[in-house]
Enzyme design. Structure first.
Site, PDB file in Angstrom:
ATOM      1  N   GLU A   1       0.662  31.913   5.292  1.00 24.41           N
ATOM      2  CA  GLU A   1       0.118  31.119   4.185  1.00 24.41           C
ATOM      3  C   GLU A   1       0.329  29.617   4.419  1.00 24.41           C
ATOM      4  OE1 GLU A   1      -2.026  32.901   2.420  1.00 24.41           O
ATOM      5  OE2 GLU A   1      -2.302  30.797   1.981  1.00 24.41           O
TER       6      GLU A   1
HETATM    7  C1  FAD Z   1       3.448  39.206   9.058  1.00 18.64           C
HETATM    8  C2  FAD Z   1       2.272  38.284   9.035  1.00 18.64           C
HETATM    9  C3  FAD Z   1       1.323  38.408   8.026  1.00 18.64           C
HETATM   10  C4  FAD Z   1       0.209  37.567   8.008  1.00 18.64           C
HETATM   11  N1  FAD Z   1      -0.777  37.763   7.066  1.00 18.64           N
HETATM   12  C5  FAD Z   1      -1.965  37.095   7.205  1.00 18.64           C
HETATM   13  C6  FAD Z   1      -3.086  37.433   6.377  1.00 18.64           C
HETATM   14  O1  FAD Z   1      -3.018  38.290   5.487  1.00 18.64           O
HETATM   15  N2  FAD Z   1      -4.265  36.795   6.610  1.00 18.64           N
HETATM   16  C7  FAD Z   1      -4.402  35.847   7.576  1.00 18.64           C
HETATM   17  O2  FAD Z   1      -5.490  35.321   7.728  1.00 18.64           O
HETATM   18  N3  FAD Z   1      -3.349  35.495   8.360  1.00 18.64           N
HETATM   19  C8  FAD Z   1      -2.139  36.101   8.197  1.00 18.64           C
HETATM   20  N4  FAD Z   1      -1.078  35.778   9.003  1.00 18.64           N
HETATM   21  C9  FAD Z   1      -1.222  34.698   9.970  1.00 18.64           C
HETATM   22  C10 FAD Z   1      -0.436  33.459   9.557  1.00 18.64           C
HETATM   23  O3  FAD Z   1      -1.032  32.861   8.442  1.00 18.64           O
HETATM   24  C11 FAD Z   1      -0.354  32.551  10.794  1.00 18.64           C
HETATM   25  O4  FAD Z   1       0.580  33.151  11.675  1.00 18.64           O
HETATM   26  C12 FAD Z   1       0.049  31.139  10.424  1.00 18.64           C
HETATM   27  O5  FAD Z   1      -0.989  30.503   9.743  1.00 18.64           O
HETATM   28  C13 FAD Z   1       0.420  30.297  11.638  1.00 18.64           C
HETATM   29  O6  FAD Z   1      -0.544  30.381  12.636  1.00 18.64           O
HETATM   30  P1  FAD Z   1      -0.093  30.726  14.135  1.00 18.64           P
HETATM   31  O7  FAD Z   1       0.747  31.943  14.074  1.00 18.64           O
HETATM   32  O8  FAD Z   1      -1.295  30.757  14.984  1.00 18.64           O
HETATM   33  O9  FAD Z   1       0.839  29.529  14.554  1.00 18.64           O
HETATM   34  P2  FAD Z   1       0.362  28.119  15.156  1.00 18.64           P
HETATM   35  O10 FAD Z   1      -0.750  27.568  14.334  1.00 18.64           O
HETATM   36  O11 FAD Z   1       0.143  28.264  16.606  1.00 18.64           O
HETATM   37  O12 FAD Z   1       1.652  27.238  14.880  1.00 18.64           O
HETATM   38  C14 FAD Z   1       2.813  27.283  15.722  1.00 18.64           C
HETATM   39  C15 FAD Z   1       3.749  26.149  15.311  1.00 18.64           C
HETATM   40  O13 FAD Z   1       3.059  24.883  15.440  1.00 18.64           O
HETATM   41  C16 FAD Z   1       3.085  24.166  14.211  1.00 18.64           C
HETATM   42  N5  FAD Z   1       1.803  23.508  13.957  1.00 18.64           N
HETATM   43  C17 FAD Z   1       0.568  23.949  14.272  1.00 18.64           C
HETATM   44  N6  FAD Z   1      -0.361  23.094  13.822  1.00 18.64           N
HETATM   45  C18 FAD Z   1       0.296  22.089  13.194  1.00 18.64           C
HETATM   46  C19 FAD Z   1      -0.092  20.906  12.503  1.00 18.64           C
HETATM   47  N7  FAD Z   1      -1.385  20.598  12.343  1.00 18.64           N
HETATM   48  N8  FAD Z   1       0.878  20.117  11.977  1.00 18.64           N
HETATM   49  C20 FAD Z   1       2.189  20.412  12.125  1.00 18.64           C
HETATM   50  N9  FAD Z   1       2.610  21.521  12.763  1.00 18.64           N
HETATM   51  C21 FAD Z   1       1.687  22.357  13.283  1.00 18.64           C
HETATM   52  C22 FAD Z   1       3.330  25.214  13.130  1.00 18.64           C
HETATM   53  O14 FAD Z   1       3.937  24.640  11.997  1.00 18.64           O
HETATM   54  C23 FAD Z   1       4.211  26.217  13.849  1.00 18.64           C
HETATM   55  O15 FAD Z   1       5.553  25.820  13.767  1.00 18.64           O
HETATM   56  C24 FAD Z   1       0.069  36.570   9.000  1.00 18.64           C
HETATM   57  C25 FAD Z   1       1.045  36.421   9.999  1.00 18.64           C
HETATM   58  C26 FAD Z   1       2.117  37.276  10.035  1.00 18.64           C
HETATM   59  C27 FAD Z   1       3.114  37.133  11.150  1.00 18.64           C
END
Ligand code: FAD
Length: 591
Positions: A434
């Protein structure tokens, strides 16, 4: 294993005294929300949470979920709990009466939500996502779509999901590749979504996916995204469930916590979908769901910390170990000052979080129903400012509080038997999904503060100053701690406004500390309000002496132990971002 007892007394105090139930019940459509009715609803929900939902928590953790022939299977105990939840009419408590809901203010449904989350975080994600999806459908769906889907979702007969994430599109949704092509009145949606919470289940007969997708020839970036409703099963004209849509569950993830919540990889292959809102408005429509979900996920942090606190408190009361000043022989660990520090840290921060979260939700009710446009703007600005703080600050603090819960258990906390470790594992996702904390902090500093030169925040800091200045007598210490923390926050805001334009890396470099600083300050603000009300009640004579005395103690403890975090964050903010931007990859690698 400690049972879950919903903290109904504190919830009612926050609802009535801090969030102002009386003013909310005076808004059109909320007249039924009398204190008596609210108390009765909370007592009944507490029973459901304690007797029906909480016993499934460890079962879900141990059994997890799995996929058989493309169908997710959840523990059978979840089915029985869900049946009682919908039979009792709980899903519709805060929903639109036109579609079968009970239309109570969000301030009441939030307390029910807290209880479900404390009882079983993984299970409660199913209603959480359904509510987000139905809010987006209600706000952006056509009348025809609402007529088919909304009633079933409000009744909990069908559940909802949120489909944003793809392997290459996490925080950055401009990278979404799922695409949709028109097909008569409908669309054909194709692509793969990952990490979809409760993306499938075998409890209800249908699952309604809200899917963010690109349309043909749409511009690159987020402006090319539209939102689609894609049901697992198509719905016949008479409203019955028809043939299977082309949505397949590929797998569920193995993960650190929330084992009872199926986190699915979903494959859409020319699946039939229906557009919500206008073409290209997908992200804006999805934000209806995301804003609701952000407040709910913030609430999850508080709920799981509350459960961890209850568990740790019961353990501390029973565990005999060591000697303590003023006691003969061995004592319960509750007598050690350091254990008291840990317990009061948990109690005071959880109460601060509850107050900040419920007050934010109270503003949401005012913003939705107030007839005065100026008041609507005021309340909406408060909601906008508080949302990233509720999500980011509460979930970050939940990491430490659930860990403190393990610490109080000693070695028994580290092994799985006691259940204390589960709260810590379950809580770990909350700062990630989220919108990660980094994303919340960026939203706060960019959209909610700098974009309007800190107007909403400055007005709030003025309000806090006025409150702090009026605290005297036994509350004078709380007043001076709050006043000093408020000055530190104001100084940081002034520094930010003066310096951010000189270096574009400053907002990102200081945003985490800005978010955590305001969270710690607002927690102190709400607990100071609570202490002031408690002092008045005690002075006026009350039957609830112990509760109100504890409120003052808790606020004092927070002022002494947690408010000093504000100055630490303020110092980090005013150090700017130059040092972090100077480091090279080789230096980080130590080469
Ligand atoms: C158990 C679980 C349930 C989930 N449920 C859903 C769901 O129901 N629907 C759905 O659509 N998704 C869902 N997700 C996905 C979740 O929303 C994403 O994992 C999350 O948005 C982060 O994206 P990412 O994992 O690709 O991390 P990344 O975007 O790759 O981020 C990695 C790190 O980089 C930092 N970062 C990246 N971009 C920026 C920025 N612009 N500014 C500052 N820092 C940044 C982040 O803060 C983080 O620390 C779920 C994930 C999990 C693990």
């Amino acid at each position: 294993m400690a049972d879950y007892r919903a903290p109904v007394k504190d919830m009612l105090f926050v609802i009535n005294e801090l969030a102002g139930l009386a003013e909310i019940a005076a808004l059109p459509g909320y007249e039924e929300a009398t204190p008596d009715l609210v108390e009765a609803v909370l007592e009944e929900a507490a029973q459901l949470a304690r007797e029906v939902i909480a016993p499934t928590n460890i079962i879900g953790d141990e059994k997890g979920t799995h996929v058989v022939d493309g169908q997710v299977i959840v523990p059978p105990e979840f089915h029985a709990a869900y049946k009682q939840y919908i039979d009792g009419g709980w899903p519709g408590i805060g929903c639109n009466p036109e579609f079968g809901g009970q239309g109570l203010p969000a301030l009441i449904s939030v307390a029910v939500e807290e209880m479900l989350q404390s009882a079983n975080l993984a299970w409660s994600l199913c209603p959480l996502l359904t509510h987000g999806a139905l809010h987006a459908l209600e706000a952006h769906g056509s009348d025809a779509l609402k007529a088919i889907y909304l009633g079933e979702m409000i009744a909990g007969e069908w559940t909802g999901t949120m489909n944003l994430t793809e392997p290459q599109a996490g925080s950055d949704l401009s990278m979404v590749r799922t695409n949709a092509v028109p097909d008569g009145d409908a669309w054909r949606v194709s692509g793969q979504k990952i990490f979809i919470t409760w993306g499938d289940q075998d409890i209800t007969e249908n699952v309604i996916h809200l899917v963010l997708s690109r349309t043909q020839d749409a511009p690159a970036g987020v402006k090319g995204l539209s939102l689609f409703l894609v049901p697992k099963y198509l719905v016949n004209e008479d409203g019955s469930v028809g043939e299977r849509n082309n949505v397949t569950t590929v797998s569920v993830e193995h993960k650190l916590g929330i084992h009872g919540s199926p986190t699915c990889v979903l494959d859409f292959q020319n699946a039939t979908g229906y557009m919500l809102g206008a073409e290209g408005d997908g992200l804006a429509c999805m934000f209806t769901m995301m804003n609701s979900a952000r407040l709910s996920v913030g609430l999850e942090g508080m709920s799981v910390a509350e459960r961890a606190y209850q568990h740790a408190l019961e353990y501390a009361a029973d565990r005999v170990q060591g000697r303590a000043p003023g006691h003969e022989g061995s004592v319960s660990i509750l007598e050690h000052p350091d254990v008291r520090r840990m317990l009061l840290t948990m109690k005071s921060e959880v109460e601060a979080m509850r107050a900040v979260a419920y007050v934010a939700i109270g503003h949401l009710d005012h913003a939705a129903r107030s007839g005065d446009p100026d008041l609507q703007v005021f309340h909406q600005a408060r909601v906008d400012l508080l949302t990233p703080i509720v999500k980011g600050w509460i979930t970050e603090r939940a990491q430490e509080l659930t860990s403190v819960g393990v610490q109080i258990h000693g070695g028994m906390g580290y092994i799985e038997e006691t259940g204390a470790a589960q709260y810590m594992r379950d809580a770990r996702i909350l700062t990630i999904y989220e919108g990660t904390t980094g994303i919340q902090a960026g939203d706060l500093i960019g959209r909610k503060v700098l974009r309007e030169q800190g107007t909403t925040l400055t007005a709030l800091l003025d309000e806090i100053d006025a409150l702090a200045g009026g605290l005297d007598g036994e509350l004078a210490g709380i007043g001076s701690a709050l006043s000093s923390a408020n000055s530190d926050a104001r100084e940081s805001l002034t520094w930010l406004l003066a310096n951010h334009a000189s270096d574009p890396t400053i907002p990102g470099g200081v945003s985490y500390h800005f978010l955590m600083m305001l969270g710690a300050l607002f927690g102190g603000w709400q607990l100071a309000r609570a202490a002031s009300i408690a002092a008045d009640k005690l002075a006026g004579g009350t039957v609830d002496n112990d509760f109100y005395k504890a409120k003052i103690l808790t606020a004092k403890f927070y002022a002494e132990q947690s408010l000093p975090r504000v100055v630490a964050h303020a110092r980090s903010i005013q150090s700017g971002s130059a040092t972090m931007m100077a480091v090279t990859l080789d230096q980080l690698r130590g080469e």
